[in-house]
Write an enzyme that holds these catalytic residues in place. Structure first.
Site, PDB file in Angstrom:
ATOM      1  CB  CYS A 119      40.449  95.854 -18.720  1.00 40.01           C
ATOM      2  SG  CYS A 119      39.092  95.689 -17.564  1.00 40.01           S
ATOM      3  CG  HIS A 260      38.842  96.687 -22.537  1.00 40.36           C
ATOM      4  ND1 HIS A 260      38.491  95.380 -22.261  1.00 40.36           N
ATOM      5  CD2 HIS A 260      38.417  97.421 -21.469  1.00 40.36           C
ATOM      6  CE1 HIS A 260      37.894  95.331 -21.091  1.00 40.36           C
ATOM      7  NE2 HIS A 260      37.825  96.551 -20.593  1.00 40.36           N
ATOM      8  CG  ASN A 290      34.719  95.062 -19.145  1.00 41.59           C
ATOM      9  OD1 ASN A 290      35.621  94.252 -19.348  1.00 41.59           O
ATOM     10  ND2 ASN A 290      34.940  96.241 -18.590  1.00 41.59           N
TER      11      ASN A 290
HETATM   12  C1  LIG Z   1      28.755 103.019 -15.926  1.00 37.71           C
HETATM   13  C2  LIG Z   1      28.333 103.881 -17.104  1.00 37.71           C
HETATM   14  C3  LIG Z   1      27.734 102.989 -18.189  1.00 37.71           C
HETATM   15  C4  LIG Z   1      27.267 104.864 -16.632  1.00 37.71           C
HETATM   16  O1  LIG Z   1      26.877 105.691 -17.706  1.00 37.71           O
HETATM   17  P1  LIG Z   1      26.759 107.257 -17.479  1.00 37.71           P
HETATM   18  O2  LIG Z   1      26.184 107.848 -18.713  1.00 37.71           O
HETATM   19  O3  LIG Z   1      28.108 107.730 -17.064  1.00 37.71           O
HETATM   20  O4  LIG Z   1      25.715 107.343 -16.338  1.00 37.71           O
HETATM   21  P2  LIG Z   1      25.879 108.120 -14.960  1.00 37.71           P
HETATM   22  O5  LIG Z   1      27.045 107.625 -14.170  1.00 37.71           O
HETATM   23  O6  LIG Z   1      25.844 109.551 -15.309  1.00 37.71           O
HETATM   24  O7  LIG Z   1      24.575 107.671 -14.197  1.00 37.71           O
HETATM   25  C5  LIG Z   1      23.338 108.191 -14.552  1.00 37.71           C
HETATM   26  C6  LIG Z   1      22.285 107.696 -13.585  1.00 37.71           C
HETATM   27  O8  LIG Z   1      21.973 106.333 -13.887  1.00 37.71           O
HETATM   28  C7  LIG Z   1      21.957 105.579 -12.698  1.00 37.71           C
HETATM   29  N1  LIG Z   1      22.362 104.197 -12.996  1.00 37.71           N
HETATM   30  C8  LIG Z   1      23.567 103.610 -12.800  1.00 37.71           C
HETATM   31  N2  LIG Z   1      23.500 102.343 -13.195  1.00 37.71           N
HETATM   32  C9  LIG Z   1      22.266 102.122 -13.656  1.00 37.71           C
HETATM   33  C10 LIG Z   1      21.617 101.012 -14.188  1.00 37.71           C
HETATM   34  N3  LIG Z   1      22.240  99.836 -14.348  1.00 37.71           N
HETATM   35  N4  LIG Z   1      20.346 101.136 -14.570  1.00 37.71           N
HETATM   36  C11 LIG Z   1      19.690 102.298 -14.435  1.00 37.71           C
HETATM   37  N5  LIG Z   1      20.248 103.392 -13.909  1.00 37.71           N
HETATM   38  C12 LIG Z   1      21.527 103.311 -13.519  1.00 37.71           C
HETATM   39  C13 LIG Z   1      22.932 106.274 -11.784  1.00 37.71           C
HETATM   40  O9  LIG Z   1      22.603 105.967 -10.443  1.00 37.71           O
HETATM   41  C14 LIG Z   1      22.723 107.717 -12.136  1.00 37.71           C
HETATM   42  O10 LIG Z   1      21.627 108.183 -11.398  1.00 37.71           O
HETATM   43  P3  LIG Z   1      21.692 109.625 -10.677  1.00 37.71           P
HETATM   44  O11 LIG Z   1      21.983 110.596 -11.782  1.00 37.71           O
HETATM   45  O12 LIG Z   1      20.348 109.727 -10.075  1.00 37.71           O
HETATM   46  O13 LIG Z   1      22.829 109.484  -9.710  1.00 37.71           O
HETATM   47  C15 LIG Z   1      29.518 104.681 -17.670  1.00 37.71           C
HETATM   48  O14 LIG Z   1      29.900 105.661 -16.737  1.00 37.71           O
HETATM   49  C16 LIG Z   1      30.690 103.823 -17.974  1.00 37.71           C
HETATM   50  O15 LIG Z   1      30.662 102.995 -18.863  1.00 37.71           O
HETATM   51  N6  LIG Z   1      31.826 104.027 -17.279  1.00 37.71           N
HETATM   52  C17 LIG Z   1      33.016 103.263 -17.530  1.00 37.71           C
HETATM   53  C18 LIG Z   1      32.861 101.889 -16.949  1.00 37.71           C
HETATM   54  C19 LIG Z   1      33.920 100.962 -17.428  1.00 37.71           C
HETATM   55  O16 LIG Z   1      34.179 100.897 -18.600  1.00 37.71           O
HETATM   56  N7  LIG Z   1      34.534 100.207 -16.509  1.00 37.71           N
HETATM   57  C20 LIG Z   1      35.491  99.244 -16.814  1.00 37.71           C
HETATM   58  C21 LIG Z   1      36.731  99.867 -17.329  1.00 37.71           C
HETATM   59  S1  LIG Z   1      37.871  98.661 -17.825  1.00 37.71           S
END
Ligand SMILES: CC(C)(COP(=O)(O)OP(=O)(O)OC[C@H]1O[C@@H](n2cnc3c(N)ncnc32)[C@H](O)[C@@H]1OP(=O)(O)O)[C@@H](O)C(=O)NCCC(=O)NCCS
Length: 333
Positions: A119, A260, A290
């Protein structure tokens, strides 16, 4: 990376972008995996993403963005000296996507290579272009970031499939004709020890493509979301802070930050780190999700064309991605 006095100033002479017409909304995703529009919007800020149709590829989108950037700069493809393509979704393993685009746009006098910094790839490639022009080695460098992440997304994995989209952006980097405009500085960092929080394991030298790698879905993006979130907040903030400090500037000097576009909460945290109000932050991840390396040049082109970047504006680009890599650039328009 600071400019020494014997280098000339390079600037962004033109920009362009191209995104697929086909749109996939959060409501569409509700029918594909166990998720909800509410969850995706509140956790990431994403509402829609654009998805390549059959026949639309990293090469075709990149070539379209490139043509628009050349038109915007008012130059033809024959004067391009170098094509750099930032991508993690290349047309194929090799030849490079840069060579595919070189042929598609008839840049008959250009060298061509890909840059893989995930990215952060656009800023990495922009940094190379800057120094190629500043040193006098090249006159016009075409920097393209193009991605079809839909092709490496596991559409049964709700942890990743809600986040990504397809698109391309491009910029022409040329010698600055006048004044104080141009690419002032770039900052590049990496940490390979955390490479396995965001990666594709299969299809390379370590795990060559086989029935087994495909059965195990090793050709798809895998991500540890929470860990990626934490390091992204830290790294994006650092990249923004350090480049400003190195130039003797602060958030107050920035007219627009183009971060980004991965997650709204990461973007807000980055803005807070340099005390930048959100009115000075360009956001379009609600529309595109993204698109990896392509997020910044798509946003940059939109911002230029819809009047968000006035003459003399100081623009801060900042990115984070797999590798890990993170990077920033300061550009005066
Ligand atoms: C992925 C992201 C949005 C998840 O948000 P979060 O607040 O961290 O959520 P969590 O990881 O705590 O997950 C919470 C719960 O939601 C669930 N969950 C994950 N994806 C889900 C979806 N699409 N829909 C519903 N629930 C979902 C998980 O399984 C988790 O359940 P659990 O607690 O029973 O295990 C966040 O972590 C994120 O943006 N991370 C960075 C990703 C990124 O930017 N990547 C590219 C970098 S260049």
């Amino acid at each position: 990376m600071h400019r020494t006095n014997n280098l000339r100033r390079a600037y962004i002479a033109g920009t362009g972008h191209a995104v697929p017409e086909k749109v996939l909304t959060n409501f569409d995703l509700e029918k594909m995996v166990d998720t909800s529009d509410e969850w995706i919007r509140t956790r990431s800020g994403i509402e829609r993403r654009h998805i390549a149709r059959d026949g639309e590829t990293t090469g075709t989108l990149g070539a379209e963005a490139a043509k628009r950037a050349l038109d915007d700069a008012g130059i033809g493809p024959e004067v391009v000296d170098l094509i750099l393509v930032a991508t993690v979704t290349p047309e194929m393993v090799f030849p490079s996507t840069a060579c595919v685009i070189q042929e598609a746009i008839s840049a008959v006098n250009a060298g061509a290579m890909d840059v893989n910094a995930a990215c952060s790839g656009f800023i990495y490639a922009l940094s190379v272009a800057d120094l190629m022009v500043a040193s006098g080695k090249c006159r016009h460098v075409l920097v393209i970031a193009s991605e079809t992440l839909s092709r490496i997304t596991d559409w049964t994995d709700r942890n990743t499939c809600v986040l990504f989209g397809d698109g391309a952006g491009a910029a022409v980097v040329s010698p600055c004709p006048d004044g104080d405009r141009g690419i002032l500085s770039t900052y590049l960092k990496s940490d390979g020890s955390k490479g396995e929080i965001l990666y594709i394991l299969g299809g390379g030298s370590r795990n060559p493509a086989s029935h087994e790698t495909v059965d195990q879905g090793m050709h798809f993006i895998r991500m540890s979301g929470r860990e990626t979130f934490k390091v992204a907040v830290q790294a994006m903030g650092d990249a923004a802070m350090r480049i400003l400090k190195a130039e003797g500037l602060s958030g107050e000097d920035v007219d627009l930050m183009i971060p980004h576009q991965a997650n709204m909460r990461i973007i807000r945290a980055t803005a807070r780190r340099i005390d930048l109000p959100m009115e000075k932050v360009y956001v379009n991840l609600n529309e595109y999700g993204n698109t990896s390396a392509a997020t910044i040049p798509i946003a940059l082109d939109e911002a230029r064309k819809n009047g968000r970047i006035e003459s003399g504006a100081l623009v801060l680009l900042v990115a984070f991605g797999g590798g890990l890599t993170w990077a920033s650039a300061l550009v005066r328009f």
